[in-house]
Write an enzyme that holds these catalytic residues in place. Sequence first.
Site, mmCIF file in Angstrom:
data_model
loop_
_atom_site.group_PDB
_atom_site.id
_atom_site.type_symbol
_atom_site.label_atom_id
_atom_site.label_comp_id
_atom_site.label_asym_id
_atom_site.label_seq_id
_atom_site.Cartn_x
_atom_site.Cartn_y
_atom_site.Cartn_z
ATOM 1 N N TYR A 185 0.783 -1.171 0.198
ATOM 2 C CA TYR A 185 -0.222 0.234 -0.221
ATOM 3 C C TYR A 185 0.820 1.023 0.070
ATOM 4 O O TYR A 185 1.851 1.317 1.069
ATOM 5 C CB TYR A 185 -1.178 -0.207 1.176
ATOM 6 C CG TYR A 185 -1.908 1.165 1.610
ATOM 7 C CD1 TYR A 185 -1.834 2.241 2.081
ATOM 8 C CD2 TYR A 185 -2.920 1.306 0.451
ATOM 9 C CE1 TYR A 185 -2.524 3.144 2.552
ATOM 10 C CE2 TYR A 185 -3.830 2.340 0.499
ATOM 11 C CZ TYR A 185 -3.620 3.486 1.684
ATOM 12 O OH TYR A 185 -4.630 4.011 1.492
ATOM 13 N N ASP A 214 8.981 2.562 -0.671
ATOM 14 C CA ASP A 214 8.414 3.208 0.354
ATOM 15 C C ASP A 214 8.477 3.060 2.111
ATOM 16 O O ASP A 214 8.220 1.693 2.395
ATOM 17 C CB ASP A 214 7.034 2.426 -0.491
ATOM 18 C CG ASP A 214 6.171 3.221 0.336
ATOM 19 O OD1 ASP A 214 4.697 3.413 0.147
ATOM 20 O OD2 ASP A 214 5.749 3.932 1.373
ATOM 21 N N LYS A 225 4.503 9.550 8.778
ATOM 22 C CA LYS A 225 4.503 9.070 9.686
ATOM 23 C C LYS A 225 5.623 9.152 10.679
ATOM 24 O O LYS A 225 5.365 10.761 11.039
ATOM 25 C CB LYS A 225 4.877 7.134 9.626
ATOM 26 C CG LYS A 225 3.029 7.097 8.753
ATOM 27 C CD LYS A 225 3.044 5.208 9.168
ATOM 28 C CE LYS A 225 2.437 4.635 7.709
ATOM 29 N NZ LYS A 225 1.057 5.047 8.155
HETATM 30 P P1 KE4 Z 1 -0.755 8.222 4.375
HETATM 31 O O1 KE4 Z 1 -1.379 8.676 2.803
HETATM 32 O O2 KE4 Z 1 -1.526 7.667 4.908
HETATM 33 O O3 KE4 Z 1 -0.443 9.514 5.543
HETATM 34 O O4 KE4 Z 1 0.425 7.427 3.982
HETATM 35 C C1 KE4 Z 1 -0.164 6.127 3.134
HETATM 36 C C2 KE4 Z 1 0.885 5.008 3.007
HETATM 37 C C3 KE4 Z 1 1.982 4.756 2.374
HETATM 38 N N1 KE4 Z 1 2.907 3.533 2.645
HETATM 39 C C4 KE4 Z 1 3.146 3.156 3.353
HETATM 40 C C5 KE4 Z 1 4.237 2.277 3.777
HETATM 41 C C6 KE4 Z 1 1.597 2.931 4.260
HETATM 42 O O5 KE4 Z 1 1.537 1.648 5.329
HETATM 43 C C7 KE4 Z 1 0.867 3.984 4.227
HETATM 44 C C8 KE4 Z 1 -0.544 4.080 5.346
HETATM 45 N N2 KE4 Z 1 -0.589 3.070 5.900
HETATM 46 C C9 KE4 Z 1 -1.785 3.016 6.450
HETATM 47 C C10 KE4 Z 1 -1.887 1.964 7.587
HETATM 48 N N3 KE4 Z 1 -1.701 0.686 7.167
HETATM 49 C C11 KE4 Z 1 -2.626 4.349 7.193
HETATM 50 C C12 KE4 Z 1 -3.521 4.123 7.870
HETATM 51 C C13 KE4 Z 1 -4.514 4.773 7.307
HETATM 52 O O6 KE4 Z 1 -4.656 4.486 6.148
HETATM 53 O O7 KE4 Z 1 -5.938 5.344 8.139
#
Ligand code: KE4
Length: 428
Positions: free
Chosen positions: A144, A239, A267
């Site tokens: 993701y 990523d 994060k």
């Molecule tokens: P954000 O746009 O949510 O800040 O980041 C996206 C993203 C990109 N790359 C990786 C490896 C990530 O884990 C994420 C976001 N992680 C999720 C949890 N698995 C965020 C939680 C959510 O979607 O509320």
Amino acid sequence: MIYKRSSALFAEAQRVIPGGVNSPVRAFKAVGGDPIFVKEAKGAYLYDEDGNRLIDYINSWGPMILGHAHEPVVSAVVDKARKGTSFGMPTEIETEIAALAVEMVPNIDKIRFVNSGTEACMSAVRLARGFTGKDKIIKFAGCYHGHSDSFLIQAGSGAVTFGSPNSPGVTKGTAQDTLLARYNDIEQVEGIIESNKGEIACIIIEPVAGNMGCIPPVKGFLEGLRALCDANDILLIFDEVMTGFRLAKGGAQELLGINADIVTFGKVIGGGLPVGAFAARSEIMDYLAPLGPVYQAGTLSGNPLAMAAGLAMLTELNQNPEIFKSLEGKTEYLHNGIAKVLDEENITYTINRLGSMISVHFSEETVVDFDTAASGNNDTFKKFFHGMLDNGIYIAPSAFETWFITEALSYNDLDKTIEAVQKVAKTL
Ligand code: KE4
């Protein structure tokens, strides 16, 4: 545990917010029941709206590596807020945190701050396409990279949790430029490159996958990707939104010894405020506007408040690198403790762990990719989740997520968690 107020708040929220949440995975759809509403948090603990104290293994999905309401971060934000929260003009603190990130992370000369991991990954892919002049990208099923159209093709995390890997709204035109591969399958990647010769701009990967649960790369996989990228003029994007500043000061690149061409962050880099970033060597980053032709922008990018939180966080991690070893030790202790009690109860499970990322899968298969992650028994996971919650332990409300260990956790907290697993295991 009583959740009356959380349920009442959830009912109210659903009237004015779609699904009652601002990010789908929070809605507990994958585990059932109403989501917990948090009133406040400190250190390793969440305090919910019904007065329950929960030991937190999500930590806002990674950012709270030093614990909630960590004093140096809080005071940096409060002090900064008194001087203004955003100007839409350059400020010195952006240079300070950029220079610190460049010092901590290998293979990057410059970094651009944005407001989320999604924005970081979306911008990194655009930059790779602009730099190479090629359109196609390779991503991996179950990884993701945020909710940008190009990534919502067999994405992990919330997208899988919803069992709707391909989201409506993503056009065929977009999807055709995203090629899908299996995590840890280097032969398949080789074949995809062969059948798309000269058309692939980049490969984007979570160097340690965290959105199918935690899945470390098998030996030789990342090295193979590096070699394929070098041989085919393809940029390798790590990523590191999850792994960055968590697995080591220099993230997965440092821990695993593999060089990426572009690295994305989120994060931890924001200390709990909305910050994402992408970084690379100057030759690539100088392709970005206003220097180069690849456009990317953001009203609140690099705003002083978020930069203050991120700078306080990175400064503490940079000055105390022993934190990463301590986190690893706590995660290993938790792993061994959980394994012991699940073995005693003859539960079928597998635990994946790397650094301070860990996940429990109720599967008899070794979990090495999306398909084996999906082979886990979700009914067992649901019971496990709610059992742990009833014992005051908050783990990810989805089998497709990783637990995030915070340095604020004491070994007493870990023992309490292992005791809770022991109690819950008897009900599985
Ligand atoms: P954000 O746009 O949510 O800040 O980041 C996206 C993203 C990109 N790359 C990786 C490896 C990530 O884990 C994420 C976001 N992680 C999720 C949890 N698995 C965020 C939680 C959510 O979607 O509320």
